[in-house]
Each structure stands twice: as structure tokens, then as C-alpha cells.
Write an enzyme that holds these catalytic residues in place. Structure first.
Site, short mmCIF file in Angstrom:
data_model
loop_
_atom_site.label_atom_id
_atom_site.label_comp_id
_atom_site.label_asym_id
_atom_site.label_seq_id
_atom_site.Cartn_x
_atom_site.Cartn_y
_atom_site.Cartn_z
N ARG A 111 42.71 43.76 42.09
CA ARG A 111 43.44 43.60 40.82
C ARG A 111 43.23 44.78 39.88
NH1 ARG A 111 42.71 37.02 40.21
NH2 ARG A 111 44.35 36.55 41.69
N ASP B 141 39.79 35.19 36.03
CA ASP B 141 41.17 35.08 36.51
C ASP B 141 42.18 35.54 35.46
OD1 ASP B 141 40.37 34.15 38.97
OD2 ASP B 141 40.54 32.04 38.42
C1 S3P Z 1 37.09 29.63 41.55
C2 S3P Z 1 36.21 30.60 41.23
C3 S3P Z 1 36.59 31.99 40.94
C4 S3P Z 1 38.06 32.13 40.61
C5 S3P Z 1 38.94 31.35 41.54
C6 S3P Z 1 38.56 29.88 41.55
C7 S3P Z 1 36.59 28.29 41.86
O1 S3P Z 1 36.27 32.79 42.06
O2 S3P Z 1 38.43 33.48 40.63
O3 S3P Z 1 40.29 31.46 41.14
O4 S3P Z 1 37.37 27.33 41.85
O5 S3P Z 1 35.39 28.18 42.12
P1 S3P Z 1 34.80 33.44 42.18
O6 S3P Z 1 33.88 32.37 41.80
O7 S3P Z 1 34.59 33.87 43.59
O8 S3P Z 1 34.83 34.58 41.21
#
Ligand code: S3P
Length: 423
Positions: A345, A314
Site C-alpha cells: 500500500r 487499514d
Molecule cells: C485484522 C487485523 C489487521 C487488519 C486486517 C484485519 C484482524 O491485520 O489490517 O484488515 O481482523 O485481525 P494485521 O493485524 O495483520 O495488521
């Protein structure tokens, strides 16, 4: 959150408490809802995404009270969720959608999930396919929302994840709680492990093997409500870490930030780039937390590959910004997951950075940035692409630009004007 004030020449100074962690806030509501007894969350993140989770569980028959950042959840137990008469609105939240899918797949009723325009473009087969292997019945709209989940008896599975995604892993873990036998999931790379840690805290039986990627979940646990304070969100702290690193003469302290190793990629990267970071970790029983002090530094280029991406997924727009100020060529690869976030992104960063003349090259799975090339503005209208992480990254970029070079003030469209003004 307090206001961060500072004259450009005097740098940025102050001590801040950043908002609560988004991932932990979502999971706190979900695990509280399926536990028995009451769960109290303090420093809950009151962002739209977490409020989508809160509202969805209220629709599923869970009594939840919120007073600003204090949330009380009256758990109904694993089998106590009730069908919602209306579709469940996931808003803009991918985390709500993916995780709740795993929970609802094993319930005895049918649920329909809808979301906003951006969420409705994001891939859902990454959860519907593996959950299908556990016996879930999920009908997507061509791989997207709206999605109808017809509750089924789930069976155990051994499954190798196809994407490095904590959201997918967590959906599978929540489904596995409702299966007939223990399930095992093998990750491609370790991703954030809040679900595993929090499930253990709530009384679940989940183990991660010493390889760090093999997770075994015992079904039908007796979960008990908990009282917890949500740590500060590393992903929010990141914006201030980067601002303080770049703006001359700065020194700021960020209090009680979550320091879970699966989330601290930016700290490692910033330190490797020459950033000045002091970490004052606090002893805790649960998620690691600590205070971070960041000072201005001269930054050097960096190379980042796939293995490092999940812990900084992120924060990668901010890594691009750091790279644009480093004294050489940085290369970020293995980050193709960025293309399926709230916006693409990679494309958004490349498009917007180029407007300021930053030397950035787009790769299928990342970007190459030469921080030595002088910036040269060609367009002062920067677009946030309906994505808060892009928007905030560009606000920092615009702030730096405006205060350090004599060029017109860039504005970030579709994003509130931010006043970093002097006091
Ligand atoms: C998250 C996992 C991430 C992240 C998102 C929150 C989570 O996504 O980008 O902001 O809380 O499990 P991905 O696991 O799909 O990459």
C-alpha cells in the site's frame, strides 16, 4: 448501505448505516463454530472475505445458515470440527487464513489452505513460526500458501510477538485454547482486541495485564454460543468521514459505528488535523459503538509514528488523502506493515498520488506529503492494485478532483465505477 447523494456545491449530506465490522464478523463465525449451542449474528458483513470464513467452517462440518446479514451458526464445540475432503479456500482473506491456522493447528486432522493470487503472495511464516513453537506442524510453500497444517497436541508457550499484528495474536490465542497449560503472549504494541473481548463474551478465560500488551489465555474453555449485533465497521465509516471532511459544505452522520479504542486511530488523527467530528457514544455491554457526525473542515498537517499505526492500519491510505489536502507537510512513519497488505500500500499510494501531481515522498515505512503543492494531473488512469482500500481511496480522490478542479475525470481501473452523483 444507503446511497450518499449530494451536489458538490451543496456538499454531502445524509445519515448512513455502514456495513458490519469485518474483524468482528470473522471472529463471530469462528467463535460460534467452536462454541456449544447456537450463535446468532446480526449485521454480519457479507463481503467476500467474511464469506470465505463462513464457507471454510461449513467445509469443516459446521452447519451455518445465512439470510443476508443474519447468520446462525450451530456450534460443534472446540473438539467438533471435522476434516475437509477438499482444500479450504481462503479467497483473498488474510484474516481467515491467519486465524484459522491457529485453530486447525490443534485439531486431530490435516488441513490444506489455498488462496487467490494476491493472498498467495502474503507472508505466512508470521503465523507458522510462532505456532510451531507451540508444537504445530505447518508446511508453507516458501513461507506462503498453499499451506498444510497437520493437527498436533499443542503445548503452552510464553511468546513475544515479532510483528504488531492482531491476526498473528489471534492465531496464537486460538491455538492456546487447545494447549495443555496457560499461554502468555506479549505484543510489541497493542493491536485490535476483538478476539480477547469476544472470547470473554463466549465464556473463555483470557486476561490482558495493565501494561496492555501481555495476554494470558487459559486452555480448554467451555464456550457457549452468543447472540450479537456486529457494530458498523470503522474502516468503512472512514471513507465517508474523509469524504465529508474534504467536500465543502458537508455534514453526514454515521450510525452505530464500532468505537473500540484499538480501532479509532482515524478519529483521533482527523480531530488533530482540525477535522470536525462529533461522537455520540452509546452505552453497551460489549464492543463500544456510537454515532459520528462529520462536517467539512480545513485540515492541518500531522505527524504519525509507529505507536499510533495499529489503530489506523487499514485507514492509512485515507490518512494520505487527508494529508494531501492539509496546509503543510505531514509525515507518516512506522507503517511498514502496509507493504504486506493486499498490495504494497505504500508503493501503491505513492504511485497513484503522483499521477495527480500530489507532492508525496516514499519512505521505507511510510510517506511524507506536502499538501500545499498544487495538484497537476499527468495520468487520468488510476490503478486500484486489486486492493479495495486503495480503490476506494482513489475513488474519493477522483471524486474530489473531478468536482473541484477543471481537469479530466480520472478513472480507477479494475474497480467498479462509483456514482456519487447529484440528486
Ligand atoms: C485484522 C487485523 C489487521 C487488519 C486486517 C484485519 C484482524 O491485520 O489490517 O484488515 O481482523 O485481525 P494485521 O493485524 O495483520 O495488521
Amino acid at each position: 448501505m444507503k446511497t450518499l447523494n449530494g451536489k458538490p456545491s451543496a456538499g454531502l449530506h445524509g445519515t448512513l448505516v455502514v456495513p458490519g465490522d469485518k474483524s468482528i464478523s470473522h471472529r463471530g463465525i469462528m467463535l460460534g463454530a467452536i462454541s456449544e449451542g447456537t450463535t446468532h449474528l446480526s449485521h454480519f458483513l457479507t463481503s467476500a472475505d467474511c464469506l470465505s470464513t463462513l464457507a471454510a467452517f461449513q467445509q469443516l462440518g459446521v452447519q451455518i445458515e445465512r439470510d443476508d446479514q443474519e447468520v446462525t451458526i450451530h456450534g460443534v464445540g472446540l473438539h467438533g470440527l471435522q476434516a475437509s475432503a477438499q482444500p479450504l479456500d481462503m479467497g483473498n482473506s488474510g484474516t481467515t487464513t491467519r486465524l484459522i491456522s491457529g485453530l486447525l493447528a490443534g485439531r486431530s486432522f490435516t488441513s490444506t489452505l489455498i488462496g487467490d493470487a494476491s493472498l498467495s503472495k502474503r507472508p505466512m511464516k508470521r503465523v507458522s513460526v510462532p505456532l510451531g513453537e507451540m508444537g504445530a506442524q505447518i508446511a508453507t510453500t516458501d513461507g506462503h500458501l498453499p499451506m498444510t497444517i497437520t493437527g498436533s497436541q499443542l503445548h503452552s508457550v510464553t511468546y513475544q510477538l515479532q510483528v504488531a499484528s492482531a491476526q498473528v495474536k489471534s492465531a496464537l490465542i486460538l491455538a492456546a485454547l487447545q494447549a495443555d497449560q496457560p499461554s502468555t503472549f506479549v505484543e510489541q504494541l497493542p493491536t485490535r482486541d476483538h478476539t480477547e473481548r469476544m472470547l470473554t463474551q463466549f465464556g473463555g478465560d483470557i486476561t490482558t495485564a495493565t501494561d496492555g500488551v501481555t495476554i494470558t489465555v487459559q486452555p480448554q474453555p467451555h464456550l457457549t454460543g452468543q447472540t450479537m449485533t456486529v457494530p458498523g465497521d470503522m474502516s468503512s465509516a472512514a471513507f465517508f468521514m474523509v469524504a465529508a471532511s474534504l467536500v465543502p459544505n458537508s455534514k453526514i452522520t454515521l450510525k452505530d459505528v464500532g468505537l473500540n479504542k484499538t480501532r479509532t486511530g482515524l478519529l483521533d488523527i482527523l480531530q488533530r488535523m482540525g477535522g470536525k467530528v462529533t461522537i455520540d457514544a452509546e452505552p453497551t455491554d460489549g464492543e463500544p459503538i456510537g454515532d459520528l457526525t462529520i462536517e467539512t473542515a480545513d485540515l492541518h498537517p500531522i505527524t504519525i509514528g509507529a505507536a499510533e499505526i495499529p489503530a489506523v492500519i487499514d485507514e492509512l491510505p485515507l490518512v494520505a488523502l487527508l494529508a494531501a489536502k492539509a496546509d503543510g507537510v505531514s509525515r507518516i512513519t512506522g507503517a511498514e506493515e502496509l507493504r504486506v497488505k493486499e498490495t504494497d500500500r505504500i508503493a501503491a499510494i505513492v504511485q497513484e498520488f503522483k499521477k495527480l501531481g500530489i507532492n508525496i515522498e516514499e519512505l521505507p515505512d511510510g510517506f511524507v506529503i506536502d499538501g500545499r503543492t498544487p495538484w497537476h494531473v499527468t495520468d487520468t488512469q488510476l490503478g486500484a492494485h486489486d486492493d479495495h482500500r486503495i480503490g476506494w481511496c482513489l475513488v474519493l480522490l477522483a471524486y474530489w478532483w473531478t468536482n473541484h478542479l477543471n481537469w479530466p475525470v480520472p478513472t480507477v481501473s479494475a474497480f467498479p465505477t462509483l456514482n456519487f452523483s447529484t440528486t
